[in-house]
Structure formats: structure tokens, C-alpha cells
Design a protein around this motif. Structure first.
Motif, PDB file in Angstrom:
ATOM      1  N   ALA A 141       0.749  -1.288  -0.700  1.00 23.93           N
ATOM      2  CA  ALA A 141       0.313   0.177  -0.071  1.00 23.93           C
ATOM      3  C   ALA A 141       1.116   1.315   0.187  1.00 23.93           C
ATOM      4  N   GLU A 142       1.890   1.284   1.008  1.00 23.63           N
ATOM      5  CA  GLU A 142       3.463   2.596   0.649  1.00 23.63           C
ATOM      6  C   GLU A 142       3.591   2.418  -0.513  1.00 23.63           C
ATOM      7  N   PHE A 143       3.577   1.784  -1.180  1.00 18.56           N
ATOM      8  CA  PHE A 143       4.711   1.556  -2.345  1.00 18.56           C
ATOM      9  C   PHE A 143       3.808   2.486  -3.390  1.00 18.56           C
ATOM     10  N   PHE A 144       2.676   2.392  -2.995  1.00 19.32           N
ATOM     11  CA  PHE A 144       1.410   2.964  -4.148  1.00 19.32           C
ATOM     12  C   PHE A 144       0.948   4.009  -3.629  1.00 19.32           C
ATOM     13  N   LEU A 145       1.132   4.350  -2.492  1.00 20.95           N
ATOM     14  CA  LEU A 145       0.341   5.996  -1.104  1.00 20.95           C
ATOM     15  C   LEU A 145       1.139   6.478  -1.384  1.00 20.95           C
ATOM     16  N   GLY A 146       2.498   6.148  -0.809  1.00 24.60           N
ATOM     17  CA  GLY A 146       3.931   6.485   0.246  1.00 24.60           C
ATOM     18  C   GLY A 146       3.008   6.159   1.603  1.00 24.60           C
ATOM     19  N   MET A 158      -8.811  -9.876   3.917  1.00 21.30           N
ATOM     20  CA  MET A 158      -7.913  -8.225   3.320  1.00 21.30           C
ATOM     21  C   MET A 158      -7.292  -8.706   1.594  1.00 21.30           C
ATOM     22  N   ASN A 159      -6.702  -8.307   0.888  1.00 23.97           N
ATOM     23  CA  ASN A 159      -6.226  -7.825   0.185  1.00 23.97           C
ATOM     24  C   ASN A 159      -5.901  -6.603  -0.107  1.00 23.97           C
ATOM     25  N   LEU A 160      -4.905  -6.577  -1.473  1.00 24.97           N
ATOM     26  CA  LEU A 160      -4.473  -5.141  -1.594  1.00 24.97           C
ATOM     27  C   LEU A 160      -5.453  -4.762  -1.927  1.00 24.97           C
ATOM     28  N   PRO A 161      -6.849  -4.539  -3.224  1.00 18.51           N
ATOM     29  CA  PRO A 161      -7.633  -3.598  -3.167  1.00 18.51           C
ATOM     30  C   PRO A 161      -8.158  -3.091  -2.024  1.00 18.51           C
ATOM     31  N   ILE A 162      -8.909  -4.223  -1.577  1.00 17.79           N
ATOM     32  CA  ILE A 162      -9.376  -3.056   0.389  1.00 17.79           C
ATOM     33  C   ILE A 162      -8.817  -2.429   0.854  1.00 17.79           C
ATOM     34  N   VAL A 163      -7.537  -2.820   1.062  1.00 12.53           N
ATOM     35  CA  VAL A 163      -6.303  -1.805   1.297  1.00 12.53           C
ATOM     36  C   VAL A 163      -6.000  -0.472   1.059  1.00 12.53           C
ATOM     37  N   LEU A 164      -5.641  -0.281  -0.229  1.00 12.87           N
ATOM     38  CA  LEU A 164      -6.465   1.135  -1.134  1.00 12.87           C
ATOM     39  C   LEU A 164      -7.275   1.594  -0.952  1.00 12.87           C
ATOM     40  N   ALA A 165      -8.629   1.093  -0.967  1.00 13.30           N
ATOM     41  CA  ALA A 165      -9.738   1.414  -0.486  1.00 13.30           C
ATOM     42  C   ALA A 165      -9.912   2.294   0.088  1.00 13.30           C
ATOM     43  N   VAL A 166      -9.713   1.504   1.199  1.00 14.56           N
ATOM     44  CA  VAL A 166      -9.651   1.790   2.603  1.00 14.56           C
ATOM     45  C   VAL A 166      -8.894   3.410   3.131  1.00 14.56           C
ATOM     46  N   ALA A 167      -7.616   2.953   2.777  1.00 11.42           N
ATOM     47  CA  ALA A 167      -7.188   4.175   2.640  1.00 11.42           C
ATOM     48  C   ALA A 167      -7.328   5.399   2.404  1.00 11.42           C
ATOM     49  N   LEU A 168      -7.808   5.098   1.395  1.00 10.92           N
ATOM     50  CA  LEU A 168      -8.089   6.655   0.148  1.00 10.92           C
ATOM     51  C   LEU A 168      -9.448   6.717   0.149  1.00 10.92           C
ATOM     52  N   SER A 169      -9.949   6.126   1.351  1.00 10.02           N
ATOM     53  CA  SER A 169     -11.699   6.452   1.549  1.00 10.02           C
ATOM     54  C   SER A 169     -12.147   7.766   2.160  1.00 10.02           C
ATOM     55  N   THR A 170     -12.598   8.659   2.035  1.00 10.16           N
ATOM     56  CA  THR A 170     -12.986   9.640   3.476  1.00 10.16           C
ATOM     57  C   THR A 170     -14.796   9.437   3.970  1.00 10.16           C
ATOM     58  N   GLY A 171     -14.859  10.196   4.669  1.00  8.89           N
ATOM     59  CA  GLY A 171     -15.847   9.954   5.533  1.00  8.89           C
ATOM     60  C   GLY A 171     -15.639   9.469   6.964  1.00  8.89           C
ATOM     61  N   LEU A 172     -17.346   8.913   7.309  1.00  7.08           N
ATOM     62  CA  LEU A 172     -16.839   8.508   8.902  1.00  7.08           C
ATOM     63  C   LEU A 172     -16.933   6.888   8.248  1.00  7.08           C
ATOM     64  N   LEU A 202     -17.122  -0.268   0.059  1.00  6.09           N
ATOM     65  CA  LEU A 202     -16.204  -0.567   0.062  1.00  6.09           C
ATOM     66  C   LEU A 202     -16.047  -2.088  -0.077  1.00  6.09           C
ATOM     67  N   CYS A 203     -15.467  -3.021   0.845  1.00  5.29           N
ATOM     68  CA  CYS A 203     -15.969  -4.487   0.334  1.00  5.29           C
ATOM     69  C   CYS A 203     -16.644  -4.622  -0.847  1.00  5.29           C
ATOM     70  N   GLN A 204     -17.911  -4.035  -1.088  1.00  6.04           N
ATOM     71  CA  GLN A 204     -18.872  -4.273  -2.580  1.00  6.04           C
ATOM     72  C   GLN A 204     -17.661  -4.086  -3.565  1.00  6.04           C
ATOM     73  N   ASP A 205     -16.881  -2.222  -3.143  1.00  5.44           N
ATOM     74  CA  ASP A 205     -16.829  -2.045  -4.258  1.00  5.44           C
ATOM     75  C   ASP A 205     -15.466  -3.163  -4.954  1.00  5.44           C
ATOM     76  N   CYS A 206     -14.801  -4.035  -4.224  1.00  7.40           N
ATOM     77  CA  CYS A 206     -13.842  -4.230  -3.867  1.00  7.40           C
ATOM     78  C   CYS A 206     -13.582  -5.709  -4.045  1.00  7.40           C
ATOM     79  N   PRO A 239     -13.538  -9.793  -4.759  1.00  9.19           N
ATOM     80  CA  PRO A 239     -12.736  -9.994  -5.002  1.00  9.19           C
ATOM     81  C   PRO A 239     -12.610 -11.092  -6.491  1.00  9.19           C
ATOM     82  N   LYS A 240     -12.282 -10.828  -7.415  1.00 14.71           N
ATOM     83  CA  LYS A 240     -12.429 -11.585  -8.706  1.00 14.71           C
ATOM     84  C   LYS A 240     -10.977 -12.684  -9.127  1.00 14.71           C
TER      85      LYS A 240
END
Length: 144
Positions: free
Chosen positions: A22-27, A93-107, A116-120, A122-123
């Protein structure tokens, strides 16, 4: 709103690897913590999980675990329930959900975690059996 606190908890080094990826992509992710369980006979990882829960504020924290129903997941669920805090827990957990959680905003609540789980969702695809060339050899179209 304070910075979202994210806990990744897994058997062995999966949590650490996902955090590093995740830090590779997000810092650098100061608010993301990785706990790797069962590296030795110590149960110190349980104290780390409890410390995360104790300092977590509802709406600002989330926990992701590796295997649904696995020992780490069971321990996290029990500890969160005992705390009486409403901290969302995502398993498998997988990388897509970790990234989605880190990038999400709001409560951060169960509704957002579910979305977020639905958006990510896994396929998992065996690429050897998936004929990408059926699209007239255009791999760019396949990967869109």
C-alpha cells in the motif's frame, strides 16, 4: 475529522506485506499499523491489537484481517465486541481493499465498510485459462 486509523492483522507476514505494498502506491502510511501474529510463541500481538482498539475512536478506525473465521479474525472480533466500540472489521483482506480503505473519506462505519467491500469484491482468475486474445488480440481493451 482525525486521520483514519487502519489496523491490518494477519497470520505471519501478510499484514506487513500488504502495508508495504500500500505504501508503494500511496506513500508512507503513518496511520496504518500491521500486526503479524504467530511469528513466535509470544502472544504480544494480542496486546498490540488491544492497544489499537483502546485508542481507536468510533468512526475513525477500521480493522482488516486475513482469514474469515481464522484465529486472528476470531480474536479481533471478540476484542472489539468486548470493547463495545463500533469498529468495522473486514476479513479476507487483499491489496485492493487496503487501498480503498486508505483512500476513502467520511465516517468509517459498517455502511462504508460494506460499500468498500462491494466495490473491491475479489475476482480470482486463472489467467492461463482466461483467453484474453478472444478480443482480437487487443490486451488494452481487456485490461480497461
Amino acid at each position: 475529522m482525525a486521520e483514519r486509523k487502519i489496523l491490518l492483522a494477519s497470520h505471519s507476514y501478510l499484514a506487513k506485506g500488504l502495508k508495504e505494498s500500500a505504501e508503494f502506491f500511496l506513500g508512507k502510511q503513518e496511520s496504518m499499523q500491521a500486526i503479524c501474529a504467530y511469528l513466535d510463541s509470544s502472544d504480544d500481538y494480542l496486546k498490540e491489537i488491544q492497544s489499537f482498539i483502546d485508542t481507536a475512536k468510533e468512526g475513525e478506525a477500521i480493522i482488516l484481517t486475513d482469514i474469515i473465521g481464522g484465529s486472528v479474525n476470531q480474536q479481533v472480533v471478540t476484542m472489539v465486541e468486548n470493547s463495545r466500540k463500533r469498529i468495522p472489521i473486514i476479513s479476507s483482506m487483499n491489496l485492493p481493499i487496503v487501498l480503498a480503505v486508505a483512500l476513502s473519506t467520511g465516517l468509517m462505519n459498517n455502511q462504508l465498510a460494506t460499500k468498500l467491500c462491494q466495490d473491491c469484491e475479489p475476482k480470482v482468475v486463472c489467467m492461463n485459462e482466461f483467453n484474453v486474445r478472444d478480443k482480437e488480440g487487443d490486451l488494452d481493451e481487456f485490461f480497461e
